[in-house]
Design a protein around this motif. Structure first.
Motif, PDB file in Angstrom:
ATOM      1  N   ASP A 192       0.865  -1.297   0.261  1.00  0.00           N
ATOM      2  CA  ASP A 192      -0.012   0.112  -0.021  1.00  0.00           C
ATOM      3  C   ASP A 192       0.919   1.356   0.223  1.00  0.00           C
ATOM      4  N   THR A 193       1.904   1.397   0.807  1.00  0.00           N
ATOM      5  CA  THR A 193       2.625   2.367   0.963  1.00  0.00           C
ATOM      6  C   THR A 193       3.439   2.811  -0.367  1.00  0.00           C
ATOM      7  N   PHE A 194       3.994   1.583  -1.089  1.00  0.00           N
ATOM      8  CA  PHE A 194       4.819   2.114  -2.085  1.00  0.00           C
ATOM      9  C   PHE A 194       4.120   1.549  -3.534  1.00  0.00           C
ATOM     10  N   ASP A 195       2.901   1.269  -3.528  1.00  0.00           N
ATOM     11  CA  ASP A 195       2.035   1.083  -4.654  1.00  0.00           C
ATOM     12  C   ASP A 195       2.570   0.018  -5.337  1.00  0.00           C
ATOM     13  N   ILE A 196       3.004  -1.151  -4.809  1.00  0.00           N
ATOM     14  CA  ILE A 196       3.606  -2.325  -5.473  1.00  0.00           C
ATOM     15  C   ILE A 196       2.931  -3.652  -5.078  1.00  0.00           C
ATOM     16  N   MET A 197       2.820  -4.625  -5.966  1.00  0.00           N
ATOM     17  CA  MET A 197       2.447  -5.979  -5.412  1.00  0.00           C
ATOM     18  C   MET A 197       3.592  -6.820  -5.618  1.00  0.00           C
ATOM     19  N   LEU A 198       3.922  -7.590  -4.240  1.00  0.00           N
ATOM     20  CA  LEU A 198       4.875  -8.454  -4.323  1.00  0.00           C
ATOM     21  C   LEU A 198       4.410  -9.824  -4.768  1.00  0.00           C
ATOM     22  N   ASP A 199       5.567 -10.478  -5.374  1.00  0.00           N
ATOM     23  CA  ASP A 199       5.316 -11.977  -5.763  1.00  0.00           C
ATOM     24  C   ASP A 199       5.262 -12.832  -4.520  1.00  0.00           C
ATOM     25  N   PRO A 200       4.731 -14.051  -4.596  1.00  0.00           N
ATOM     26  CA  PRO A 200       4.572 -14.811  -3.562  1.00  0.00           C
ATOM     27  C   PRO A 200       6.096 -15.144  -2.872  1.00  0.00           C
ATOM     28  N   GLU A 201       6.914 -15.343  -3.820  1.00  0.00           N
ATOM     29  CA  GLU A 201       8.375 -15.767  -3.228  1.00  0.00           C
ATOM     30  C   GLU A 201       8.869 -14.837  -2.625  1.00  0.00           C
ATOM     31  N   ASP A 202       8.708 -13.398  -2.926  1.00  0.00           N
ATOM     32  CA  ASP A 202       9.372 -12.280  -2.132  1.00  0.00           C
ATOM     33  C   ASP A 202       8.535 -12.225  -0.813  1.00  0.00           C
ATOM     34  N   ILE A 203       7.168 -12.441  -0.783  1.00  0.00           N
ATOM     35  CA  ILE A 203       6.387 -12.356   0.523  1.00  0.00           C
ATOM     36  C   ILE A 203       7.172 -13.461   1.609  1.00  0.00           C
ATOM     37  N   LEU A 204       7.322 -14.568   1.056  1.00  0.00           N
ATOM     38  CA  LEU A 204       7.869 -15.381   1.773  1.00  0.00           C
ATOM     39  C   LEU A 204       9.394 -15.264   2.296  1.00  0.00           C
ATOM     40  N   ASN A 205      10.173 -14.535   1.363  1.00  0.00           N
ATOM     41  CA  ASN A 205      11.573 -13.996   1.805  1.00  0.00           C
ATOM     42  C   ASN A 205      11.485 -13.029   2.751  1.00  0.00           C
TER      43      ASN A 205
END
Length: 79
Positions: A48-61
């Motif tokens: 929300d803060t940076f208006d991005i959407m993280l990939d599932p792998e990045d969320i886990l990492n």
């Protein structure tokens, strides 16, 4: 507010901590209240803060303050 200040403010808000505790030793292994729910809150707030959407792998990492900087940088956030 600078990018670093925005990034820090997310951690401060999600973990209810002072900025002074943020650093290389702020990780999911060392922070007592860093659990799966907090992890999702952190990721959602970053997106929300940076208006991005993280990939599932990045969320886990996304397991530390420093790793998070590298991860959001992959989405064009420049520190």
């Amino acid at each position: 507010m600078s990018v670093s200040e925005k990034y820090n403010s997310v951690f401060i808000s999600v973990f209810n901590v002072e900025a002074s505790v943020l650093g290389h030793d702020f990780t999911s292994d060392t922070v007592d209240n860093w659990d799966s729910i907090t992890q999702l809150s952190l990721v959602t707030a970053m997106e929300d803060t940076f208006d991005i959407m993280l990939d599932p792998e990045d969320i886990l990492n996304f397991k530390s303050y420093l790793a998070g900087k590298d991860i959001v940088a992959k989405y064009g956030v420049t520190f």
